[in-house]
Design a protein around this motif. Structure first.
Motif, PDB file in Angstrom:
ATOM      1  N   SER A 182       1.004  -1.473  -0.198  1.00 49.86           N
ATOM      2  CA  SER A 182      -0.228  -0.260   0.177  1.00 49.86           C
ATOM      3  C   SER A 182       0.437   0.911  -0.273  1.00 49.86           C
ATOM      4  O   SER A 182       0.465   1.839  -1.015  1.00 49.86           O
ATOM      5  CB  SER A 182      -1.032   0.312   1.222  1.00 49.86           C
ATOM      6  OG  SER A 182      -1.915  -0.965   1.301  1.00 49.86           O
ATOM      7  N   GLU A 183       1.857   1.490   0.731  1.00 51.38           N
ATOM      8  CA  GLU A 183       2.945   2.515   0.549  1.00 51.38           C
ATOM      9  C   GLU A 183       3.940   2.388  -0.360  1.00 51.38           C
ATOM     10  O   GLU A 183       4.341   3.370  -0.680  1.00 51.38           O
ATOM     11  CB  GLU A 183       4.051   1.637   2.150  1.00 51.38           C
ATOM     12  CG  GLU A 183       3.166   2.033   3.309  1.00 51.38           C
ATOM     13  CD  GLU A 183       3.689   2.227   4.767  1.00 51.38           C
ATOM     14  OE1 GLU A 183       4.007   2.501   5.938  1.00 51.38           O
ATOM     15  OE2 GLU A 183       4.746   0.627   4.164  1.00 51.38           O
ATOM     16  N   LYS A 184       4.217   1.507  -1.461  1.00 48.96           N
ATOM     17  CA  LYS A 184       4.590   1.581  -2.287  1.00 48.96           C
ATOM     18  C   LYS A 184       3.656   2.732  -3.299  1.00 48.96           C
ATOM     19  O   LYS A 184       4.439   2.467  -4.513  1.00 48.96           O
ATOM     20  CB  LYS A 184       5.431  -0.003  -2.870  1.00 48.96           C
ATOM     21  CG  LYS A 184       6.113  -0.305  -2.148  1.00 48.96           C
ATOM     22  CD  LYS A 184       6.536  -2.091  -1.873  1.00 48.96           C
ATOM     23  CE  LYS A 184       7.542  -2.364  -1.973  1.00 48.96           C
ATOM     24  NZ  LYS A 184       8.045  -3.756  -1.756  1.00 48.96           N
ATOM     25  N   ILE A 185       2.585   2.056  -3.781  1.00 47.97           N
ATOM     26  CA  ILE A 185       1.663   2.155  -4.545  1.00 47.97           C
ATOM     27  C   ILE A 185       1.118   3.623  -4.096  1.00 47.97           C
ATOM     28  O   ILE A 185       1.063   4.662  -5.258  1.00 47.97           O
ATOM     29  CB  ILE A 185       0.359   1.323  -4.391  1.00 47.97           C
ATOM     30  CG1 ILE A 185       0.710   0.206  -4.555  1.00 47.97           C
ATOM     31  CG2 ILE A 185      -1.103   2.137  -5.140  1.00 47.97           C
ATOM     32  CD1 ILE A 185      -0.724  -0.689  -4.568  1.00 47.97           C
ATOM     33  N   LEU A 186       1.399   4.034  -3.014  1.00 44.14           N
ATOM     34  CA  LEU A 186       0.839   5.612  -2.599  1.00 44.14           C
ATOM     35  C   LEU A 186       2.316   6.467  -2.865  1.00 44.14           C
ATOM     36  O   LEU A 186       1.960   7.600  -3.809  1.00 44.14           O
ATOM     37  CB  LEU A 186       0.213   6.254  -0.816  1.00 44.14           C
ATOM     38  CG  LEU A 186      -0.403   5.405  -0.535  1.00 44.14           C
ATOM     39  CD1 LEU A 186      -0.938   5.100   0.565  1.00 44.14           C
ATOM     40  CD2 LEU A 186      -1.789   6.125  -1.111  1.00 44.14           C
ATOM     41  N   LEU A 187       3.364   5.903  -3.174  1.00 37.33           N
ATOM     42  CA  LEU A 187       4.655   6.765  -2.756  1.00 37.33           C
ATOM     43  C   LEU A 187       4.801   6.550  -4.220  1.00 37.33           C
ATOM     44  O   LEU A 187       5.226   7.708  -4.599  1.00 37.33           O
ATOM     45  CB  LEU A 187       5.861   6.090  -2.145  1.00 37.33           C
ATOM     46  CG  LEU A 187       7.324   7.327  -2.342  1.00 37.33           C
ATOM     47  CD1 LEU A 187       7.039   7.563  -1.862  1.00 37.33           C
ATOM     48  CD2 LEU A 187       8.389   5.595  -1.180  1.00 37.33           C
ATOM     49  N   LEU A 188       4.315   5.494  -5.397  1.00 38.06           N
ATOM     50  CA  LEU A 188       4.587   5.588  -6.925  1.00 38.06           C
ATOM     51  C   LEU A 188       3.317   6.717  -7.194  1.00 38.06           C
ATOM     52  O   LEU A 188       3.810   7.504  -8.101  1.00 38.06           O
ATOM     53  CB  LEU A 188       4.026   4.307  -7.264  1.00 38.06           C
ATOM     54  CG  LEU A 188       4.126   4.456  -8.631  1.00 38.06           C
ATOM     55  CD1 LEU A 188       5.343   5.191  -9.113  1.00 38.06           C
ATOM     56  CD2 LEU A 188       2.936   3.017  -9.332  1.00 38.06           C
ATOM     57  N   THR A 189       1.745   6.806  -6.398  1.00 35.92           N
ATOM     58  CA  THR A 189       1.497   7.810  -7.403  1.00 35.92           C
ATOM     59  C   THR A 189       1.724   9.140  -6.727  1.00 35.92           C
ATOM     60  O   THR A 189       0.962  10.257  -7.869  1.00 35.92           O
ATOM     61  CB  THR A 189      -0.251   7.483  -7.036  1.00 35.92           C
ATOM     62  OG1 THR A 189      -0.319   7.452  -4.997  1.00 35.92           O
ATOM     63  CG2 THR A 189      -0.975   5.871  -7.594  1.00 35.92           C
ATOM     64  N   LYS A 190       1.962   9.802  -5.731  1.00 34.28           N
ATOM     65  CA  LYS A 190       2.651  10.618  -5.510  1.00 34.28           C
ATOM     66  C   LYS A 190       3.644  11.549  -6.186  1.00 34.28           C
ATOM     67  O   LYS A 190       3.378  12.625  -6.584  1.00 34.28           O
ATOM     68  CB  LYS A 190       2.827  10.148  -4.168  1.00 34.28           C
ATOM     69  CG  LYS A 190       3.414  12.057  -2.843  1.00 34.28           C
ATOM     70  CD  LYS A 190       3.626  11.584  -1.738  1.00 34.28           C
ATOM     71  CE  LYS A 190       3.885  13.294  -0.837  1.00 34.28           C
ATOM     72  NZ  LYS A 190       4.470  12.959   0.517  1.00 34.28           N
ATOM     73  N   SER A 191       4.484  10.209  -6.560  1.00 33.02           N
ATOM     74  CA  SER A 191       5.260  10.801  -7.100  1.00 33.02           C
ATOM     75  C   SER A 191       4.981  11.078  -8.634  1.00 33.02           C
ATOM     76  O   SER A 191       5.864  12.028  -9.504  1.00 33.02           O
ATOM     77  CB  SER A 191       6.874  10.234  -7.552  1.00 33.02           C
ATOM     78  OG  SER A 191       6.310   8.500  -7.692  1.00 33.02           O
TER      79      SER A 191
END
Length: 202
Positions: free
Chosen positions: A86-95
């Motif tokens: 979940s954190e990986k997906i959130l970090l990807l979408t934020k960037s």
């Protein structure tokens, strides 16, 4: 490693010039209003040079999407392995949103969305073989493998929901403008989708 010849360097410079001029014209006039002749004229190149590098004006968008996907691929390598999926997906979408907002900008993204509605043309926005889709899908599958995400929902369906949130958030950013915070909004949407798919056992 072989060095580029002067001819190869000039060819790449011509291609870059054509691409930049075309994207600028698309943003200012709209994709349908721009002709290859106009791109050639404004870029001070030849029609022959244009067709050496691009099969059509739409292919200029395909090239741009390759650059965008290169960014996603490079950024994904920097994501810490010990984060939850979940954190990986959130970090990807934020960037992703920072990149699209600050590096590409509204004019180009508006043109991308308009061109995606043109019939009988390749549509990179909905291409499930794109790097972005494959990256998100890999995170979703990993999450299901470790029990973080619910397994009764197909990984493809969760991936489609996440990427649909990306497209929808970008679309709203383009039509609402003003105080619409692209980065903040995508985090809200993605968190909602992820909460719905988090396994109760996790």
């Amino acid at each position: 490693m072989a060095h580029s010849t002067p001819r190869q360097i000039k060819s790449q410079q011509t291609k870059k010039k054509i691409s930049e001029v075309a994207l600028d014209l698309f943003s200012k006039k709209g994709f349908n209003q721009v002709t290859v002749d106009e791109i050639v004229s404004v870029s001070n190149t030849s029609k022959g040079a244009f067709y050496v590098h691009f099969k059509s004006k739409y292919e200029i968008f395909i090239e741009k999407f390759k650059e965008i996907d290169d960014f996603y691929a490079s950024f994904t390598k920097t994501i810490p392995k010990d984060l939850s999926c979940s954190e990986k997906i959130l970090l990807l979408t934020k960037s992703q949103m920072y990149f699209l907002r600050d590096d590409l900008g509204k004019d180009l993204m508006r043109t991308v969305y308009i061109s995606a509605l043109i019939p009988n043309q390749p549509n990179s926005l909905s291409d499930t073989d794109r790097t972005l889709y494959r990256i998100v899908h890999s995170f979703v599958q990993e999450g299901q493998d470790v029990g973080e995400f619910r397994k009764e929902i197909p990984s493809e369906e969760i991936t489609m929901l996440i990427t649909r949130c990306m497209r929808g958030t970008l679309y709203d950013w383009l039509i609402f403008g003003g105080n619409f915070d692209l980065v903040e909004e995508i985090q809200k949407f993605i968190r909602t989708i992820l909460v719905e798919n988090i396994s109760t056992k996790y």
